[in-house]
Enzyme design. Structure first.
Site, mmCIF file in Angstrom:
data_model
loop_
_atom_site.group_PDB
_atom_site.id
_atom_site.type_symbol
_atom_site.label_atom_id
_atom_site.label_comp_id
_atom_site.label_asym_id
_atom_site.label_seq_id
_atom_site.Cartn_x
_atom_site.Cartn_y
_atom_site.Cartn_z
ATOM 1 C CD GLN A 140 18.392 -8.977 -12.365
ATOM 2 O OE1 GLN A 140 19.282 -8.776 -13.197
ATOM 3 N NE2 GLN A 140 18.268 -10.139 -11.736
ATOM 4 C CB SER A 165 -23.997 -14.739 -5.607
ATOM 5 O OG SER A 165 -24.051 -15.834 -4.706
ATOM 6 C CG ASN A 189 -21.989 -9.709 -6.022
ATOM 7 O OD1 ASN A 189 -22.846 -9.221 -5.287
ATOM 8 N ND2 ASN A 189 -21.684 -10.991 -6.013
ATOM 9 C CE1 TYR A 236 21.932 -2.457 -11.866
ATOM 10 C CE2 TYR A 236 23.680 -3.971 -11.236
ATOM 11 C CZ TYR A 236 22.395 -3.742 -11.688
ATOM 12 O OH TYR A 236 21.571 -4.801 -11.954
ATOM 13 C CE LYS A 291 -25.029 -10.013 -3.303
ATOM 14 N NZ LYS A 291 -24.085 -10.739 -2.450
ATOM 15 C CG ASN A 351 25.976 -1.322 -14.385
ATOM 16 O OD1 ASN A 351 25.388 -2.406 -14.421
ATOM 17 N ND2 ASN A 351 27.047 -1.112 -13.636
ATOM 18 C CB THR A 361 -19.501 15.845 5.207
ATOM 19 O OG1 THR A 361 -20.589 16.167 6.088
ATOM 20 C CG2 THR A 361 -19.404 16.924 4.127
ATOM 21 C CG HIS A 362 -18.777 13.466 8.955
ATOM 22 N ND1 HIS A 362 -17.645 13.446 9.750
ATOM 23 C CD2 HIS A 362 -19.019 14.777 8.677
ATOM 24 C CE1 HIS A 362 -17.242 14.686 9.972
ATOM 25 N NE2 HIS A 362 -18.055 15.518 9.321
ATOM 26 C CD GLU A 389 -17.129 -6.190 -4.663
ATOM 27 O OE1 GLU A 389 -16.670 -7.215 -4.146
ATOM 28 O OE2 GLU A 389 -18.290 -6.125 -5.118
HETATM 29 N N1 ARG Z 1 19.630 -7.330 -15.455
HETATM 30 C C1 ARG Z 1 20.314 -6.258 -14.838
HETATM 31 C C2 ARG Z 1 19.315 -5.318 -14.170
HETATM 32 O O1 ARG Z 1 18.187 -5.375 -14.504
HETATM 33 C C3 ARG Z 1 21.104 -5.488 -15.850
HETATM 34 C C4 ARG Z 1 22.277 -4.780 -15.281
HETATM 35 C C5 ARG Z 1 23.282 -5.764 -14.831
HETATM 36 N N2 ARG Z 1 24.510 -5.115 -14.441
HETATM 37 C C6 ARG Z 1 25.432 -5.743 -13.783
HETATM 38 N N3 ARG Z 1 26.479 -5.041 -13.460
HETATM 39 N N4 ARG Z 1 25.339 -6.989 -13.383
HETATM 40 O O2 ARG Z 1 19.636 -4.567 -13.276
#
Ligand code: ARG
Length: 470
Positions: A333, A288, A296, A328, A294, A121, A166-167, A301
């Site tokens: 993830q 094109s 483009n 967490y 053309k 974590n 403008t506009h 875009e």
């Molecule tokens: N792959 C996880 C992530 O990106 C890492 C952390 C995982 N932690 C856990 N307590 N399972 O968040």
């Protein structure tokens, strides 16, 4: 009998499978694995592991010899990933466990000491911050390059006259250099927002552990410093659950994209046949498959189109976070894909925009002709009455409006088509001098207020900008 159920060591996860009898189903493994996305964090992951390992040695939490073996192994892992030889495994879920597992292959059980006083974590929060920090630095360099391109073209076209809108209605003549500098200003603010985000981002979550900190005598200041962070994050719960830095990054990316998209939209308009203000060469346009004539502006875009996904990336992260209590959750993830996607999209858009700005040929004659259309100097005529005849602006506005109507009735292409007697037929106070303010050249030359469009002011703005950028 309380015999343990037989354990299939091959299928239970080697790094957390102690309390599991069997491995996950194929579907569980598939939804859980993030390695295809987070392998991009490998450099940051290994850098953070190095800092953590060195700190563990210095704090006498692991033996110096073990630390040496771990650091040597990490070098090998990094070299393997660099060279493409590394075998990433989805079974090992993510980059953290892929690295650690390979470390164990290389140096044996001592590898298991690296995860002392650390959790995935705080590990992932640290890696991700380091990655976003690099991404900010790269984007900043790209945006600065785009500003330089804009400045060069603005300098070339400090006197080139175009219609200001403008506009999307012709409003007043402006200089093309002034118009380009407007984008250089926007990009300056975008760079400022990225810099601001970087300042707040630069705190280290490492050592927050899973959420509560650790009982080991770690030195979070040491690891923070080793990784170039300003300080360790002050609250371990916040450290593992905060993704503000990613949101701020995406918000800055979204707004930068919107600015690029507005310029892209202008290029699309300027390239169209009724305008023909600019042309892109073969290098920055496409043809094109059906219409042979053309050319483009596809890159413009696509810059406009990709802006939608960058905004979507920001939304995705905000929505992912909004329901999460501390700390967490695996939802988090999902934070990396939008950040990587926004970065990849924006980095390419910035480069493409720089390419187009450098490439485009400016059709000054077409711009000049369009600038005079639509009686764009009517304000100059009103201003003349205020300045020379002391007419209140509201009345001058009304009189100039009548001049526009007279020019329309005479089928004049622009207000310069009016003669002095035409003007005096509208208001007796007009004198010969009024005719001098009707050209687009005199109009832009007169806009000398600070930040105005006159070539003199534009040149000053360019000098000031160059100083800011150096
Ligand atoms: N792959 C996880 C992530 O990106 C890492 C952390 C995982 N932690 C856990 N307590 N399972 O968040």
């Amino acid at each position: 009998m309380n015999a343990k159920p037989p354990k299939n060591k091959d299928s239970a996860n080697a790094l957390w499978g102690g309390r599991f009898a069997a491995g996950p189903s194929a579907i569980m493994a598939r939804i859980n694995a993030s390695i295809d996305v987070d392998r991009r964090l490998y450099k940051q992951d290994i850098a953070a592991s190095r800092a953590h390992c060195q700190m563990l040695v210095d704090a006498a939490i692991i033996a110096a010899a073990d630390g040496k073996a771990i650091l040597g192994g990490l070098d090998t892992v990094e070299a393997e990933i660099d060279s493409g030889a590394f075998n990433f495994s989805a079974k090992l879920e993510d980059i953290h466990m892929n690295v650690e597992s390979r470390l164990k292959d290389l140096i044996g059980d001592v590898a298991g000491r690296l995860h002392t006083a650390r959790s995935r974590n705080d590990q992932v929060a640290t890696d991700f911050r380091l990655w976003v920090r690099d991404a900010i630095d790269n984007l900043d360099a790209g945006l600065k390059d785009l500003q330089m391109a804009l400045l060069v073209r603005a300098d070339e076209h400090a006197e080139t006259i175009m219609p200001g809108f403008t506009h999307l209605q012709t409003a007043q003549p402006v200089t093309f250099g002034h118009h380009l500098l407007a984008y250089a200003e926007m990009i300056d603010r975008d760079r400022g927002r990225l810099r601001d985000a970087r300042l707040r981002l630069n705190e280290s979550p490492l050592g927050a552990g899973a959420l509560a900190g650790t009982s080991f005598p770690i030195d979070r200041h040491q690891t923070a410093q080793a990784l170039g962070f300003e300080r360790p994050a002050a609250n371990s719960l916040d450290a593992v659950s905060d993704r503000d830095f990613a949101v701020e990054f995406l918000a800055a990316c979204a707004l930068t994209s919107v600015h690029l998209s507005r310029l892209a939209e202008e290029i699309v308009i300027w390239m169209s046949a009724p305008f023909r203000f600019v042309m892109l060469s073969d290098a920055f346009s496409t043809g094109s498959s059906m219409m042979p004539q053309k050319r483009n502006p596809d890159a413009a875009e696509l810059v406009r189109g990709k802006t939608g996904r960058v905004i979507g990336d920001m939304n995705a992260l905000l929505i992912m976070l909004k329901g999460l209590p501390l700390t967490y959750f695996k939802d988090m993830q999902e934070d990396k894909e939008p950040v990587f996607d926004a970065y990849d999209s924006l980095e390419l858009c910035v480069a493409a925009m720089g390419g187009m700005v450098r490439d485009m040929t400016v059709q000054a004659a077409a711009m000049r002709a369009a600038a005079a259309q639509g009686f764009s100097t009517a304000t100059d005529l009103a201003d003349w009455l205020v300045r020379e005849e002391n007419v209140p602006f509201r009345d001058a506005h009304e009189i100039a409006g009548r001049a526009v109507r007279a020019a329309e009735e005479k089928n004049c292409a622009d207000l310069s088509g009016l003669t002095l007697s035409d003007l005096q037929g509208i208001d007796a106070r007009f004198t010969k001098g009024a005719l001098d303010v009707l050209s687009v050249e005199s109009s832009v030359a007169s806009r000398t207020s600070y930040g105005g469009t006159s070539p003199t002011r534009v040149r000053e703005q360019i000098v000031a900008f160059r100083k800011r950028l150096s």
